[in-house]
Scaffold this active site. Sequence first.
Site, PDB file in Angstrom:
ATOM      1  N   LYS A 110       0.799  -1.042  -0.267  1.00  0.00           N
ATOM      2  CA  LYS A 110       0.000   0.567  -0.147  1.00  0.00           C
ATOM      3  C   LYS A 110       1.140   1.292  -0.217  1.00  0.00           C
ATOM      4  O   LYS A 110       2.089   1.179   0.252  1.00  0.00           O
ATOM      5  CB  LYS A 110      -1.479   0.018   0.710  1.00  0.00           C
ATOM      6  CG  LYS A 110      -1.954  -1.503   0.519  1.00  0.00           C
ATOM      7  CD  LYS A 110      -3.152  -0.827   2.365  1.00  0.00           C
ATOM      8  CE  LYS A 110      -4.143  -2.202   1.621  1.00  0.00           C
ATOM      9  NZ  LYS A 110      -5.613  -1.900   3.374  1.00  0.00           N
ATOM     10  N   ARG A 122      -3.685 -10.200   5.123  1.00  0.00           N
ATOM     11  CA  ARG A 122      -4.321  -9.998   4.203  1.00  0.00           C
ATOM     12  C   ARG A 122      -3.399  -9.465   2.771  1.00  0.00           C
ATOM     13  O   ARG A 122      -2.495  -8.578   3.558  1.00  0.00           O
ATOM     14  CB  ARG A 122      -5.169  -8.913   4.284  1.00  0.00           C
ATOM     15  CG  ARG A 122      -6.342  -9.796   2.539  1.00  0.00           C
ATOM     16  CD  ARG A 122      -7.300  -8.420   2.325  1.00  0.00           C
ATOM     17  NE  ARG A 122      -8.159  -8.556   1.424  1.00  0.00           N
ATOM     18  CZ  ARG A 122      -7.810  -8.086   0.062  1.00  0.00           C
ATOM     19  NH1 ARG A 122      -6.415  -6.467   0.193  1.00  0.00           N
ATOM     20  NH2 ARG A 122      -8.652  -8.360  -0.747  1.00  0.00           N
TER      21      ARG A 122
END
Length: 308
Positions: free
Chosen positions: A248, A287
Site C-alpha cells: 500500500k 491479508r
Amino acid sequence: MVRASRSAPSLDPESFPADRFVLGGDDFAVDCRPGSPDALGAHVMGILNVTPDSFSDGGQYVTIEKALSRAAEMLSEGASIIDIGGESTRPEADPISKEDERDRVVPVIDALSDQFPDAVLSVDTYKPDVARAALAAGADIVNDVTGLRHDPEMAEAAADWKAPLMLMHSVGEPGGLTQPQEYDDVTAEVRDALTRAVETAEQAGVEQIVIDPGFGFGKSDADNLRLLNEVDELLTLNCPVLVGVSRKSTIGNTLGTPEAPAPVDERLYGSLGATAVAVMRGATIVRTHDVAPTVEMLRVLGATIRQG
C-alpha cells in the site's frame, strides 16, 4: 508530538475465548487467538483479485483458469484463506453493479470450492446480494470493506449462512474509500467505529466477527503507522484482528517519499516489516499479495514469540 515507544503486549491464547476467536465450525476451523500455536504468529489470507483494475494485480487473474492456478500457488505456499474480490478499491476506482460483481466472483468461487474443497474461501464484497450468491457457491467468510456502512443488510446475509463476517474501518463511499480524513485520535476513533459495526452485526445474529482497522483507507501515513503500532488496543472488542498492509501507499511513501514513493513491486520488504509489528501487537490474520515470503516471515516470528 513525540509518542513514547511501546513494548509488545503479552499474548496468551487462553485469554481469548475460542467461540469468538476460532473461526468456522464443522467444515473448517481457523484459530485466531493471539499467541496460538496454530497461527504461527498469524494466518495468511491470500489476495485473489478477479478484477481488471486493481492497483497491484489488476487483470492478472480474470479467467477461471488463471484464478485457479493462482489459488493453487497460494495454498501451496501456506495461505490459510483465499480472499476473492471482484471490485477494485483503488483510489478513484469506479464502483460496479452487483450483477457485474456477481458474474466475476461466483464462477471463480464455484470452481475453487470444487477443485479445493478443503480451502477456506472469503468473498471481498460490500453488497449483500453478491455475498449471498458467493456463500451459496461455496464461500465460507464475508469480508466487508465498508464495515456495514454501505448496507447493514450484509450482517443478515452472513448470519443467515452462519458465516464469519470481517468488518473493516473505512470512511466515505465506494470509489472514494482511500481519501484521507482528519482524526483527533485515530486509534480511539477507529475502535469506536468498529465497536458500532460489531454491535450491528451481533444484533443481526452474526456469531463470529473479525475486525480490520483499514490500513490505507481514509488515513494519513502517520495514522496508518500509529494504528499498526496500537493494534492491541483493538483487541478490547473481543474479536480477532485482520491487517492488510500489502504494497500500500504508506509503505511506498515510507520507503521513498510521498512525491517519489517506492514502486508497487518494490514494497515487499516494507510490507513484511509493517506486518511483523502488527502481529506482535496481536493481529492474527494478514491479508497479502505475497503469500510465500509472508508465511516464511511469520513462521520465524511465531516461533520466536513462543519462546518468550
